[in-house]
Scaffold this motif. Structure first.
Motif, PDB file in Angstrom:
ATOM      1  N   ARG A  58       0.834  -1.221   0.000  1.00  0.00           N
ATOM      2  CA  ARG A  58       0.000   0.000   0.000  1.00  0.00           C
ATOM      3  C   ARG A  58       0.852   1.246   0.000  1.00  0.00           C
ATOM      4  O   ARG A  58       0.545   2.211  -0.697  1.00  0.00           O
ATOM      5  N   TRP A  59       1.917   1.252   0.799  1.00  0.00           N
ATOM      6  CA  TRP A  59       2.804   2.413   0.847  1.00  0.00           C
ATOM      7  C   TRP A  59       3.478   2.634  -0.502  1.00  0.00           C
ATOM      8  O   TRP A  59       3.620   3.766  -0.953  1.00  0.00           O
ATOM      9  N   ILE A  60       3.890   1.563  -1.145  1.00  0.00           N
ATOM     10  CA  ILE A  60       4.510   1.681  -2.471  1.00  0.00           C
ATOM     11  C   ILE A  60       3.510   2.281  -3.459  1.00  0.00           C
ATOM     12  O   ILE A  60       3.846   3.193  -4.212  1.00  0.00           O
ATOM     13  N   ASP A  61       2.296   1.766  -3.446  1.00  0.00           N
ATOM     14  CA  ASP A  61       1.291   2.276  -4.383  1.00  0.00           C
ATOM     15  C   ASP A  61       0.949   3.735  -4.107  1.00  0.00           C
ATOM     16  O   ASP A  61       0.711   4.503  -5.035  1.00  0.00           O
ATOM     17  N   HIS A  62       0.941   4.115  -2.846  1.00  0.00           N
ATOM     18  CA  HIS A  62       0.560   5.477  -2.496  1.00  0.00           C
ATOM     19  C   HIS A  62       1.734   6.460  -2.564  1.00  0.00           C
ATOM     20  O   HIS A  62       1.605   7.547  -3.124  1.00  0.00           O
ATOM     21  N   TYR A  63       2.859   6.102  -1.980  1.00  0.00           N
ATOM     22  CA  TYR A  63       4.003   7.016  -1.865  1.00  0.00           C
ATOM     23  C   TYR A  63       5.139   6.727  -2.838  1.00  0.00           C
ATOM     24  O   TYR A  63       6.041   7.557  -2.985  1.00  0.00           O
ATOM     25  N   GLY A  64       5.115   5.573  -3.481  1.00  0.00           N
ATOM     26  CA  GLY A  64       6.220   5.143  -4.334  1.00  0.00           C
ATOM     27  C   GLY A  64       6.713   6.158  -5.348  1.00  0.00           C
ATOM     28  O   GLY A  64       7.918   6.396  -5.448  1.00  0.00           O
ATOM     29  N   PRO A  65       5.812   6.804  -6.107  1.00  0.00           N
ATOM     30  CA  PRO A  65       6.284   7.738  -7.109  1.00  0.00           C
ATOM     31  C   PRO A  65       7.018   8.958  -6.538  1.00  0.00           C
ATOM     32  O   PRO A  65       7.737   9.642  -7.259  1.00  0.00           O
ATOM     33  N   LYS A  66       6.877   9.214  -5.242  1.00  0.00           N
ATOM     34  CA  LYS A  66       7.477  10.408  -4.627  1.00  0.00           C
ATOM     35  C   LYS A  66       8.535  10.083  -3.575  1.00  0.00           C
ATOM     36  O   LYS A  66       9.043  10.994  -2.933  1.00  0.00           O
ATOM     37  N   LEU A  67       8.874   8.824  -3.370  1.00  0.00           N
ATOM     38  CA  LEU A  67       9.827   8.475  -2.313  1.00  0.00           C
ATOM     39  C   LEU A  67      11.180   9.149  -2.504  1.00  0.00           C
ATOM     40  O   LEU A  67      11.820   9.529  -1.531  1.00  0.00           O
ATOM     41  N   HIS A  68      11.613   9.328  -3.740  1.00  0.00           N
ATOM     42  CA  HIS A  68      12.900   9.972  -3.979  1.00  0.00           C
ATOM     43  C   HIS A  68      12.905  11.402  -3.435  1.00  0.00           C
ATOM     44  O   HIS A  68      13.920  11.897  -2.980  1.00  0.00           O
ATOM     45  N   GLU A  69      11.753  12.080  -3.447  1.00  0.00           N
ATOM     46  CA  GLU A  69      11.667  13.442  -2.926  1.00  0.00           C
ATOM     47  C   GLU A  69      11.847  13.446  -1.411  1.00  0.00           C
ATOM     48  O   GLU A  69      12.474  14.358  -0.867  1.00  0.00           O
ATOM     49  N   PHE A  70      11.304  12.460  -0.739  1.00  0.00           N
ATOM     50  CA  PHE A  70      11.470  12.359   0.705  1.00  0.00           C
ATOM     51  C   PHE A  70      12.950  12.218   1.041  1.00  0.00           C
ATOM     52  O   PHE A  70      13.452  12.883   1.948  1.00  0.00           O
ATOM     53  N   ALA A  71      13.639  11.374   0.332  1.00  0.00           N
ATOM     54  CA  ALA A  71      15.065  11.156   0.588  1.00  0.00           C
ATOM     55  C   ALA A  71      15.869  12.413   0.314  1.00  0.00           C
ATOM     56  O   ALA A  71      16.826  12.711   1.032  1.00  0.00           O
TER      57      ALA A  71
END
Length: 88
Positions: A58-71
């Motif tokens: 679920r986290w991948i589907d929801h946040y996956g496209p933006k995880l690089h921005e968090f990092a």
């Protein structure tokens, strides 16, 4: 277990073109450990890898496209990923 991590990492990799497959694997491992440790700190019983897999999915589907921005904006995670930045 490694098969689950690999499958989830491939899904994340396909959702976020900014990540390498190695970075996607690292993210999946971090998300997995975060969920398990948060439940343990809250005093909840271990629910099994199936539950953890569903949450990480679920986290991948929801946040996956933006995880690089968090990092990019979080020094703790930025250091983990700068070594393996995808070259364009």
């Amino acid at each position: 277990m490694q098969d689950i991590i690999k499958r989830l990492a491939e899904r994340l990799y396909n959702k976020n073109e900014k990540l390498t497959i190695d970075q996607a694997i690292t993210w999946v491992e971090l998300l997995w450990e975060d969920f398990d440790s948060t439940r343990a700190k809250a005093g909840r019983e271990y629910a099994g890898k199936e539950v953890t897999e569903q949450i990480v999915l679920r986290w991948i589907d929801h946040y996956g496209p933006k995880l690089h921005e968090f990092a990019e904006h979080n020094p703790k995670y930025r250091e983990l990923f700068e070594k393996n930045k995808k070259l364009h």
